[in-house]
Design an enzyme around this catalytic site. Structure first.
Site, PDB file in Angstrom:
ATOM      1  N   ALA A  65      -0.303   7.215   2.850  1.00 30.80           N
ATOM      2  CA  ALA A  65      -1.691   7.680   2.944  1.00 30.80           C
ATOM      3  C   ALA A  65      -2.335   7.428   1.586  1.00 30.80           C
ATOM      4  O   ALA A  65      -1.648   7.369   0.557  1.00 30.80           O
ATOM      5  CB  ALA A  65      -1.715   9.157   3.297  1.00 30.80           C
ATOM      6  N   GLY A 109       3.128   7.960   4.666  1.00 36.36           N
ATOM      7  CA  GLY A 109       2.424   7.739   5.926  1.00 36.36           C
ATOM      8  C   GLY A 109       2.659   6.349   6.494  1.00 36.36           C
ATOM      9  O   GLY A 109       2.544   6.147   7.709  1.00 36.36           O
ATOM     10  N   GLU A 112       5.802   6.691   8.365  1.00 39.67           N
ATOM     11  CA  GLU A 112       5.516   7.517   9.550  1.00 39.67           C
ATOM     12  C   GLU A 112       4.770   6.715  10.613  1.00 39.67           C
ATOM     13  O   GLU A 112       5.037   6.851  11.809  1.00 39.67           O
ATOM     14  CB  GLU A 112       4.722   8.754   9.120  1.00 39.67           C
ATOM     15  CG  GLU A 112       5.571   9.682   8.257  1.00 39.67           C
ATOM     16  CD  GLU A 112       4.766  10.820   7.643  1.00 39.67           C
ATOM     17  OE1 GLU A 112       3.795  10.541   6.903  1.00 39.67           O
ATOM     18  OE2 GLU A 112       5.098  11.990   7.894  1.00 39.67           O
ATOM     19  N   GLU A 132       6.767  11.720  -0.572  1.00 34.43           N
ATOM     20  CA  GLU A 132       5.668  12.679  -0.767  1.00 34.43           C
ATOM     21  C   GLU A 132       6.010  13.796  -1.755  1.00 34.43           C
ATOM     22  O   GLU A 132       5.154  14.320  -2.448  1.00 34.43           O
ATOM     23  CB  GLU A 132       5.264  13.305   0.581  1.00 34.43           C
ATOM     24  CG  GLU A 132       4.548  12.369   1.538  1.00 34.43           C
ATOM     25  CD  GLU A 132       5.466  11.600   2.465  1.00 34.43           C
ATOM     26  OE1 GLU A 132       6.690  11.471   2.180  1.00 34.43           O
ATOM     27  OE2 GLU A 132       4.957  11.108   3.490  1.00 34.43           O
TER      28      GLU A 132
HETATM   29  C1  HXC Z   1      -3.490   4.813  -2.995  1.00 35.03           C
HETATM   30  C2  HXC Z   1      -2.048   3.215  -3.734  1.00 35.03           C
HETATM   31  C3  HXC Z   1      -1.005   3.776  -2.987  1.00 35.03           C
HETATM   32  C4  HXC Z   1      -1.284   4.924  -2.189  1.00 35.03           C
HETATM   33  C5  HXC Z   1      -0.246   2.061  -4.036  1.00 35.03           C
HETATM   34  N1  HXC Z   1      -1.528   2.158  -4.370  1.00 35.03           N
HETATM   35  N2  HXC Z   1       0.102   3.041  -3.199  1.00 35.03           N
HETATM   36  N3  HXC Z   1      -3.276   3.724  -3.738  1.00 35.03           N
HETATM   37  N4  HXC Z   1      -2.549   5.413  -2.224  1.00 35.03           N
HETATM   38  N5  HXC Z   1      -0.369   5.487  -1.399  1.00 35.03           N
HETATM   39  C6  HXC Z   1      -2.280   1.302  -5.281  1.00 35.03           C
HETATM   40  C7  HXC Z   1      -1.916   1.529  -6.725  1.00 35.03           C
HETATM   41  O1  HXC Z   1      -2.610   2.644  -7.232  1.00 35.03           O
HETATM   42  C8  HXC Z   1      -2.357   0.232  -7.357  1.00 35.03           C
HETATM   43  O2  HXC Z   1      -3.747   0.265  -7.549  1.00 35.03           O
HETATM   44  C9  HXC Z   1      -2.048  -0.778  -6.284  1.00 35.03           C
HETATM   45  O3  HXC Z   1      -1.961  -0.062  -5.054  1.00 35.03           O
HETATM   46  C10 HXC Z   1      -0.733  -1.501  -6.520  1.00 35.03           C
HETATM   47  O4  HXC Z   1       0.269  -0.509  -6.709  1.00 35.03           O
HETATM   48  P1  HXC Z   1       1.254  -0.479  -7.962  1.00 35.03           P
HETATM   49  O5  HXC Z   1       1.736   0.913  -8.086  1.00 35.03           O
HETATM   50  O6  HXC Z   1       0.604  -1.111  -9.153  1.00 35.03           O
HETATM   51  O7  HXC Z   1       2.398  -1.478  -7.468  1.00 35.03           O
HETATM   52  P2  HXC Z   1       3.948  -1.416  -7.788  1.00 35.03           P
HETATM   53  O8  HXC Z   1       4.178  -1.158  -9.266  1.00 35.03           O
HETATM   54  O9  HXC Z   1       4.496  -2.672  -7.213  1.00 35.03           O
HETATM   55  O10 HXC Z   1       4.513  -0.172  -7.001  1.00 35.03           O
HETATM   56  C11 HXC Z   1       4.490  -0.171  -5.589  1.00 35.03           C
HETATM   57  C12 HXC Z   1       4.777   1.263  -5.049  1.00 35.03           C
HETATM   58  C13 HXC Z   1       3.834   2.271  -5.756  1.00 35.03           C
HETATM   59  C14 HXC Z   1       6.241   1.624  -5.349  1.00 35.03           C
HETATM   60  C15 HXC Z   1       4.574   1.229  -3.557  1.00 35.03           C
HETATM   61  O11 HXC Z   1       2.496   1.777  -5.625  1.00 35.03           O
HETATM   62  C16 HXC Z   1       3.899   3.653  -5.195  1.00 35.03           C
HETATM   63  O12 HXC Z   1       4.834   4.391  -5.504  1.00 35.03           O
HETATM   64  N6  HXC Z   1       2.896   4.016  -4.395  1.00 35.03           N
HETATM   65  C17 HXC Z   1       2.775   5.372  -3.876  1.00 35.03           C
HETATM   66  C18 HXC Z   1       3.769   5.580  -2.774  1.00 35.03           C
HETATM   67  C19 HXC Z   1       3.645   6.982  -2.196  1.00 35.03           C
HETATM   68  O13 HXC Z   1       3.818   7.986  -2.914  1.00 35.03           O
HETATM   69  N7  HXC Z   1       3.376   7.075  -0.893  1.00 35.03           N
HETATM   70  C20 HXC Z   1       3.235   8.323  -0.204  1.00 35.03           C
HETATM   71  C21 HXC Z   1       1.819   8.769  -0.312  1.00 35.03           C
HETATM   72  S1  HXC Z   1       1.585  10.368   0.383  1.00 35.03           S
HETATM   73  P3  HXC Z   1      -4.407  -0.259  -8.912  1.00 35.03           P
HETATM   74  O14 HXC Z   1      -5.875   0.037  -8.706  1.00 35.03           O
HETATM   75  O15 HXC Z   1      -3.761   0.470 -10.029  1.00 35.03           O
HETATM   76  O16 HXC Z   1      -4.083  -1.725  -8.908  1.00 35.03           O
HETATM   77  C22 HXC Z   1       1.542  10.140   2.002  1.00 35.03           C
HETATM   78  C23 HXC Z   1       1.272  11.379   2.772  1.00 35.03           C
HETATM   79  C24 HXC Z   1       1.770  11.253   4.165  1.00 35.03           C
HETATM   80  O17 HXC Z   1       1.709   9.096   2.512  1.00 35.03           O
HETATM   81  C25 HXC Z   1       1.406  12.449   4.934  1.00 35.03           C
HETATM   82  C26 HXC Z   1       0.314  12.257   5.885  1.00 35.03           C
HETATM   83  C27 HXC Z   1       0.046  10.891   6.312  1.00 35.03           C
END
Ligand code: HXC
Length: 258
Positions: A65, A109, A112, A132
């Site tokens: 998400a 998400g 999911e 998360e």
């Molecule tokens: C918003 C995101 C994002 C996310 C990545 N980006 N994941 N933006 N929401 N979930 C953005 C980054 O901010 C970045 O933007 C760009 O995408 C590229 O990501 P990087 O981090 O620079 O890439 P990398 O170093 O290759 O790392 C990849 C990654 C990491 C491991 C996937 O991005 C990451 O850990 N993302 C978050 C994963 C996460 O926590 N997901 C769960 C979210 S909570 P910029 O502008 O800096 O280039 C969730 C809730 C579910 O999903 C419950 C209800 C649905």
């Protein structure tokens, strides 16, 4: 209206939906989920479509998400707007098969959403996770329920509590994905599979999907009865006669989806 966060195509009886927010690794925001719900409903209602493939990019199916959109939200707000329930679950109402073709990250998400599809075909570079906990929340789109059903309690707890990611090989061993293919073959494999499914009698495909899903929502005896009646009802169709006659006559069947 053309969606801004999806790329839509059809190829014969198969619809292909690509999540398309490349700069954010397909992070799932409200606009994207509204568009996805509308696209799924449209293809489900389209008589020319028999199967749907949902995919992302080479780098990410979806990295979760959208954290930027979620960050400022308050409890009152997520409760009032019915966050997740409002627009994430259209996919569960689709009666045609939906195959997730996952390359790269399927996190939070994104994992999911893939699990809400009927089955997952993974590229050999796919990585699944429910991270998360690292940002002060927990899975909220079914991860704590569907992941243990797919991989068992121990692996699900490990992933949800420690945020450990699972690679494609472990995901296949654990039953989260149906098969792993070389990344370069992912879309071809998913589209070929979708074409195979779309060529079978539509009513059999829909009933088979409903019956398998009953295994997760009904006690065994009720699920078995549901299956038995669905099975019986298919003897009322043209395609059952055609399929069996064709087999016995050693010729290819001509299904009419009736
Ligand atoms: C918003 C995101 C994002 C996310 C990545 N980006 N994941 N933006 N929401 N979930 C953005 C980054 O901010 C970045 O933007 C760009 O995408 C590229 O990501 P990087 O981090 O620079 O890439 P990398 O170093 O290759 O790392 C990849 C990654 C990491 C491991 C996937 O991005 C990451 O850990 N993302 C978050 C994963 C996460 O926590 N997901 C769960 C979210 S909570 P910029 O502008 O800096 O280039 C969730 C809730 C579910 O999903 C419950 C209800 C649905």
């Amino acid at each position: 209206m053309n969606p801004e966060n999806l790329l839509l195509e059809t190829d014969g009886a198969v619809a292909l939906i690509r999540l398309h927010r490349p700069k954010q690794l397909n992070a799932l925001n409200d606009a994207l989920m509204d568009e996805l719900g509308a696209a799924l409903a449209r293809f489900d209602a389209d008589d020319d479509i028999g199967c749907i493939v949902l995919t992302g990019s080479e780098r990410a199916f979806a990295a979760g998400a959208d954290i930027a959109a979620m960050a400022p939200k308050t409890f009152d707000q997520v409760l009032r707007e019915d966050f997740i329930s409002r627009n994430w679950e259209q996919i569960l109402r689709v009666r045609k098969p939906v195959i997730a073709a996952v390359a790269g990250y399927a996190l939070g998400g994104g994992c999911e959403l893939a699990m809400m599809c009927d089955f997952i075909i993974a590229a050999d570079d796919a990585r699944f996770g429910q991270p998360e906990i690292k940002i002060g929340i927990i899975p909220g789109a079914g991860g704590t329920q569907r992941l243990p059903r797919a991989v068992g309690k121990s692996k699900a707890m490990d992933m949800v509590l420690s945020a450990r990611m699972m690679d494609a090989q472990e995901a296949e061993r654990s039953g989260l994905v149906s098969r792993v293919v070389p990344a370069a073959r992912l879309l071809d494999e998913a589209m070929d599979t979708a074409r195979t499914i779309a060529a079978f009698p539509r009513q059999s495909v829909m009933m088979a999907k409903e019956c398998v899903n009953r295994a997760y929502s009904a006690p065994l005896a009720d699920g078995l009865l549901f299956e038995r009646r669905a099975f019986h009802s298919l003897f009322a169709t043209h395609d059952q006669k055609e399929g069996m006659d064709a087999f016995l006559a050693k010729r290819a069947p001509k299904f009419e989806n009736r």
